[in-house]
Enzyme design. Structure first.
Site, short mmCIF file in Angstrom:
data_model
loop_
_atom_site.label_atom_id
_atom_site.label_comp_id
_atom_site.label_asym_id
_atom_site.label_seq_id
_atom_site.Cartn_x
_atom_site.Cartn_y
_atom_site.Cartn_z
N TYR A 143 36.21 39.23 41.05
CA TYR A 143 37.47 39.24 40.46
C TYR A 143 37.81 38.13 39.71
O TYR A 143 37.29 37.05 39.91
CB TYR A 143 38.75 39.66 41.13
CG TYR A 143 39.21 38.67 42.46
CD1 TYR A 143 39.75 37.63 42.16
CD2 TYR A 143 38.85 39.00 43.81
CE1 TYR A 143 40.03 36.68 43.24
CE2 TYR A 143 38.96 38.47 44.85
CZ TYR A 143 39.89 37.05 44.51
OH TYR A 143 40.21 36.31 45.61
N CYS A 144 38.42 38.11 38.66
CA CYS A 144 38.71 37.28 37.45
C CYS A 144 37.07 36.43 37.21
O CYS A 144 36.92 35.18 37.16
CB CYS A 144 39.51 36.02 38.08
SG CYS A 144 40.26 34.70 36.68
N PRO A 145 36.31 37.42 36.74
CA PRO A 145 35.01 36.92 36.22
C PRO A 145 35.02 36.05 35.01
O PRO A 145 35.79 36.30 34.07
CB PRO A 145 34.19 38.26 36.04
CG PRO A 145 35.20 39.28 35.65
CD PRO A 145 36.58 38.70 36.38
#
Length: 273
Positions: A143-145
């Site tokens: 997540y939040c790459p």
């Protein structure tokens, strides 16, 4: 690395207690000090934790069913806020250590990667003290790459984002030290399933929880929040920092006004693209 934090700078460690109130308060704190640093105040590094929150990115706020997804998070006891830096949704809890570097930018330069490299160097040196070799580069499925994902053995432990003002900037990082990385991933995946209505064509990360990890899980010499913050502080003091609260800290009234400003400016369904 191309630069360091200009000395003298302050290392403000608030991580001994987890915040429980408005998740936008620490972002408002950094925003206000960023303004003061742009006017000549000393740089600082802010280390903090929050009890239970989800921080969204601007693009998350545009998803078609985001209001429903936010209500679902509220029902489960999460504070929810939209940050004014880049990136996507992240999960905060006592096992996550948040780090902000706030520095002047008197020339108004736009060396974005140089500033990300600064935070990466800080995290990498601190990880090394715990016996872990950190790499950078997007971890697919996290997540939040982003380009500056920080990972160990291919699993993401840290994400970095940035916020710029005219004469100063903020680089933020979240570091997963303790807790359940897989559960955090499942939580963010569930948020996106609700916020997108299950539509795979929406602009949302495809989260695979197994791509995330924590320092403790990867065996960083028995890493805990306390030991990681200690190594982080040691790294910063070796760079010339002084542990202590910033002398220009904002008042509670300033914080409340700025948090309200951030909410009205960024926490809206329709955002400019």
């Amino acid at each position: 690395m191309s630069g360091r934090i200009p000395s003298p700078f302050y290392i403000q460690d608030s991580s001994d207690k987890t915040l429980v109130g408005d998740i936008l308060f620490p972002f408002a704190y950094d925003e206000l000090l960023c303004q003061k640093i742009g006017e000549g105040a000393s740089p600082f590094v802010h280390i903090w934790r929050h009890e239970k929150a989800i921080v969204l990115g601007l693009r998350d706020r545009r998803l078609p069913n985001v209001e429903h997804a936010i209500r679902w998070l509220h029902v489960h006891g999460y504070q929810v806020g939209v940050r004014n830096s880049g990136g996507a949704a992240v999960s905060l809890d006592p096992g996550i250590v948040n780090v902000s570097i706030v520095m002047p930018n008197p020339t108004g330069r736009l060396e974005f990667k140089e500033d990300f490299e600064l935070m990466y160097a800080l995290i990498r040196e601190s990880f090394a003290k715990l016996g872990l070799d950190a790499g950078k580069g997007e971890v697919k499925g996290s997540y939040c790459p982003g380009e500056y994902d920080v990972s160990v053995n291919g699993r993401k432990l840290c994400g970095i984002s940035q916020r710029r003002q005219t004469k100063a900037f903020i680089v933020n990082a979240f570091v997963a030290v303790e807790g359940h990385a897989y559960r955090r991933g499942e939580l963010i995946r569930s948020f996106y399933e609700l916020a997108t209505g299950g539509d795979p064509d929406q602009d949302a990360p495809v989260v695979e929880p197994k791509t995330m990890a924590t320092l403790a899980e990867l065996g960083g010499y028995g890493a805990t929040v306390r030991t990681f913050v200690k190594t982080l502080t040691e790294t910063l003091t070796s760079w010339g920092g002084t542990v202590g609260r910033h002398p220009d800290k904002p008042s509670m009234q300033e914080l409340e006004r700025m948090a309200a400003t951030l909410r009205s400016r960024y926490d809206r369904k329709e955002q400019e693209t």
